[in-house]
Design a protein around this motif. Structure first.
Motif, PDB file in Angstrom:
ATOM      1  N   ARG A 292       5.015  74.496  55.482  1.00  0.00           N
ATOM      2  CA  ARG A 292       6.205  73.773  55.044  1.00  0.00           C
ATOM      3  C   ARG A 292       7.497  74.257  55.685  1.00  0.00           C
ATOM      4  N   LEU A 293       7.493  75.421  56.300  1.00  0.00           N
ATOM      5  CA  LEU A 293       8.683  75.906  56.979  1.00  0.00           C
ATOM      6  C   LEU A 293       8.632  75.522  58.452  1.00  0.00           C
ATOM      7  N   SER A 294       9.740  75.028  58.966  1.00  0.00           N
ATOM      8  CA  SER A 294       9.808  74.608  60.364  1.00  0.00           C
ATOM      9  C   SER A 294      10.448  75.702  61.216  1.00  0.00           C
ATOM     10  N   VAL A 295      10.533  75.432  62.518  1.00  0.00           N
ATOM     11  CA  VAL A 295      11.201  76.368  63.430  1.00  0.00           C
ATOM     12  C   VAL A 295      12.668  76.517  63.047  1.00  0.00           C
ATOM     13  N   ALA A 296      13.306  75.393  62.713  1.00  0.00           N
ATOM     14  CA  ALA A 296      14.709  75.437  62.303  1.00  0.00           C
ATOM     15  C   ALA A 296      14.881  76.282  61.042  1.00  0.00           C
ATOM     16  N   ASP A 297      13.926  76.202  60.122  1.00  0.00           N
ATOM     17  CA  ASP A 297      14.001  76.998  58.897  1.00  0.00           C
ATOM     18  C   ASP A 297      13.927  78.487  59.215  1.00  0.00           C
ATOM     19  N   THR A 298      13.134  78.850  60.216  1.00  0.00           N
ATOM     20  CA  THR A 298      13.025  80.251  60.623  1.00  0.00           C
ATOM     21  C   THR A 298      14.366  80.763  61.130  1.00  0.00           C
ATOM     22  N   VAL A 299      15.063  79.928  61.905  1.00  0.00           N
ATOM     23  CA  VAL A 299      16.389  80.307  62.397  1.00  0.00           C
ATOM     24  C   VAL A 299      17.362  80.435  61.227  1.00  0.00           C
ATOM     25  N   THR A 300      17.251  79.518  60.268  1.00  0.00           N
ATOM     26  CA  THR A 300      18.106  79.573  59.081  1.00  0.00           C
ATOM     27  C   THR A 300      17.897  80.876  58.318  1.00  0.00           C
ATOM     28  N   LEU A 301      16.642  81.270  58.156  1.00  0.00           N
ATOM     29  CA  LEU A 301      16.342  82.510  57.439  1.00  0.00           C
ATOM     30  C   LEU A 301      16.831  83.735  58.217  1.00  0.00           C
ATOM     31  N   ALA A 302      16.775  83.657  59.543  1.00  0.00           N
ATOM     32  CA  ALA A 302      17.325  84.743  60.360  1.00  0.00           C
ATOM     33  C   ALA A 302      18.828  84.852  60.130  1.00  0.00           C
ATOM     34  N   ASN A 303      19.474  83.706  59.980  1.00  0.00           N
ATOM     35  CA  ASN A 303      20.901  83.678  59.654  1.00  0.00           C
ATOM     36  C   ASN A 303      21.154  84.415  58.345  1.00  0.00           C
TER      37      ASN A 303
ATOM     38  N   SER B 266      12.700  69.989  61.915  1.00  0.00           N
ATOM     39  CA  SER B 266      13.242  70.196  60.582  1.00  0.00           C
ATOM     40  C   SER B 266      12.151  70.025  59.536  1.00  0.00           C
ATOM     41  N   SER B 267      12.487  70.298  58.293  1.00  0.00           N
ATOM     42  CA  SER B 267      11.516  70.155  57.205  1.00  0.00           C
ATOM     43  C   SER B 267      12.238  69.634  55.977  1.00  0.00           C
ATOM     44  N   ALA B 268      11.474  69.273  54.957  1.00  0.00           N
ATOM     45  CA  ALA B 268      12.065  68.743  53.728  1.00  0.00           C
ATOM     46  C   ALA B 268      12.926  69.782  53.026  1.00  0.00           C
ATOM     47  N   VAL B 269      12.536  71.038  53.140  1.00  0.00           N
ATOM     48  CA  VAL B 269      13.276  72.091  52.447  1.00  0.00           C
ATOM     49  C   VAL B 269      14.448  72.611  53.285  1.00  0.00           C
ATOM     50  N   GLY B 270      14.537  72.180  54.546  1.00  0.00           N
ATOM     51  CA  GLY B 270      15.558  72.690  55.455  1.00  0.00           C
ATOM     52  C   GLY B 270      16.990  72.582  54.962  1.00  0.00           C
ATOM     53  N   PRO B 271      17.424  71.390  54.491  1.00  0.00           N
ATOM     54  CA  PRO B 271      18.812  71.260  54.032  1.00  0.00           C
ATOM     55  C   PRO B 271      19.162  72.206  52.881  1.00  0.00           C
ATOM     56  N   LEU B 272      18.213  72.405  51.954  1.00  0.00           N
ATOM     57  CA  LEU B 272      18.473  73.318  50.835  1.00  0.00           C
ATOM     58  C   LEU B 272      18.557  74.761  51.331  1.00  0.00           C
ATOM     59  N   LEU B 273      17.645  75.147  52.228  1.00  0.00           N
ATOM     60  CA  LEU B 273      17.702  76.496  52.793  1.00  0.00           C
ATOM     61  C   LEU B 273      19.026  76.720  53.517  1.00  0.00           C
ATOM     62  N   ASP B 274      19.471  75.699  54.233  1.00  0.00           N
ATOM     63  CA  ASP B 274      20.722  75.800  54.978  1.00  0.00           C
ATOM     64  C   ASP B 274      21.896  76.021  54.022  1.00  0.00           C
ATOM     65  N   SER B 275      21.911  75.285  52.909  1.00  0.00           N
ATOM     66  CA  SER B 275      22.997  75.424  51.934  1.00  0.00           C
ATOM     67  C   SER B 275      22.987  76.803  51.286  1.00  0.00           C
ATOM     68  N   ILE B 276      21.806  77.290  50.932  1.00  0.00           N
ATOM     69  CA  ILE B 276      21.705  78.609  50.299  1.00  0.00           C
ATOM     70  C   ILE B 276      22.154  79.693  51.274  1.00  0.00           C
ATOM     71  N   THR B 277      21.746  79.560  52.527  1.00  0.00           N
ATOM     72  CA  THR B 277      22.136  80.536  53.545  1.00  0.00           C
ATOM     73  C   THR B 277      23.634  80.515  53.776  1.00  0.00           C
ATOM     74  N   ASP B 278      24.227  79.322  53.743  1.00  0.00           N
ATOM     75  CA  ASP B 278      25.685  79.226  53.880  1.00  0.00           C
ATOM     76  C   ASP B 278      26.396  80.039  52.804  1.00  0.00           C
ATOM     77  N   VAL B 279      25.870  79.979  51.593  1.00  0.00           N
ATOM     78  CA  VAL B 279      26.481  80.721  50.481  1.00  0.00           C
ATOM     79  C   VAL B 279      26.414  82.226  50.748  1.00  0.00           C
ATOM     80  N   ILE B 280      25.297  82.673  51.341  1.00  0.00           N
ATOM     81  CA  ILE B 280      25.139  84.105  51.635  1.00  0.00           C
ATOM     82  C   ILE B 280      26.040  84.530  52.793  1.00  0.00           C
ATOM     83  N   SER B 281      25.812  83.909  53.957  1.00  0.00           N
ATOM     84  CA  SER B 281      26.471  84.357  55.190  1.00  0.00           C
ATOM     85  C   SER B 281      27.938  83.979  55.278  1.00  0.00           C
ATOM     86  N   PHE B 282      28.302  82.826  54.707  1.00  0.00           N
ATOM     87  CA  PHE B 282      29.660  82.319  54.878  1.00  0.00           C
ATOM     88  C   PHE B 282      30.434  82.251  53.561  1.00  0.00           C
TER      89      PHE B 282
END
Length: 227
Positions: free
Chosen positions: A8-19, A60-76
């Motif tokens: 369920r995790l895509s390549v983009a999600d991996t980059v998001t998690l690295a962020n 991308s994946s279905a969970v990607g947008p949510l992961l991106d938002s959560i990561t934004d809260v952490i990093s930014f």
């Protein structure tokens, strides 16, 4: 049914998690080295940009947008707030040497940025539809301004805190801000990379140029930049 994380995790999600990892590292490092923390915050910006590019290429994946938002809260959101907190408490010799009342006050002041970043992310995710509607400054732009300002030599804690408060309010402002296109994002990425790798080279040229570009985009972008 299990999570089936690998499928369920895509390549983009991996980059998001690295962020997210880099963002957390920046927050942790801030307590001992603010300059390194600022550089890591810029690395998180680069990961965020790469994440978007990869997602647009179909990874991308279905969970990607949510992961991106959560990561934004952490990093930014949380990380720049910690950055401001450490800068402020450092003027008193650190948390251990500061009155608990003062620490509480500085904590609330620093937390303003995190709170507004969380609100912006939640509102943007819930209410904003379409690429043309972009109210409020991106929280990534706020981080670029804070980090490059510090690397450029703007280290006065009160100036940084005041700037953070202004940026916090702009994140939930009604003004629409454009998203940088490729012709702008690529040169900005180069200058960001220079700011990370060699922040003091040539009289701090990298972070100073990036700070000027970011401030110009902040002030003139809504009126003149739209592509």
């Amino acid at each position: 049914m299990g999570f089936d994380v690998r499928r369920r995790l895509s390549v983009a999600d991996t980059v998001t998690l690295a962020n997210a990892v880099v963002g957390f590292a920046a927050g942790a490092v801030a307590f001992t080295d603010l300059q390194l923390a600022a550089r890591l915050m810029l690395v998180a910006i680069i990961f965020d940009a790469v994440d978007g590019i990869v997602a647009r290429e179909g990874e991308s994946s279905a969970v990607g947008p949510l992961l991106d938002s959560i990561t934004d809260v952490i990093s930014f959101g949380a990380t720049p707030s910690l950055f401001i907190f450490v800068a402020l408490t450092g003027t008193y010799g650190g948390v251990g040497d500061t009155s608990p009342v003062v620490v509480a006050g500085l904590t609330l002041l620093a937390a303003v940025y995190a709170v507004f970043s969380v609100v912006r992310t939640a509102f943007y995710t819930t209410y904003i539809e379409g690429a043309d509607a972009r109210p409020g400054i991106p929280n990534t732009l706020g981080v670029i301004i804070l980090a490059t300002a510090y690397l450029a030599g703007v280290t006065n804690p009160l100036v940084l805190a005041g700037g953070a408060v202004v940026l916090s309010l702009l994140m939930v402002s009604p003004f629409d801000f454009p998203k940088p296109g490729a012709r702008t994002a690529i040169p900005m990425g180069v200058v960001l990379s220079v700011s990370v790798v060699a922040p003091t080279a040539f009289g701090r040229a990298g972070p100073r140029v990036m700070l000027v570009v970011a401030l110009l985009f902040l002030t003139l972008g809504p009126r003149y930049y739209w592509e």
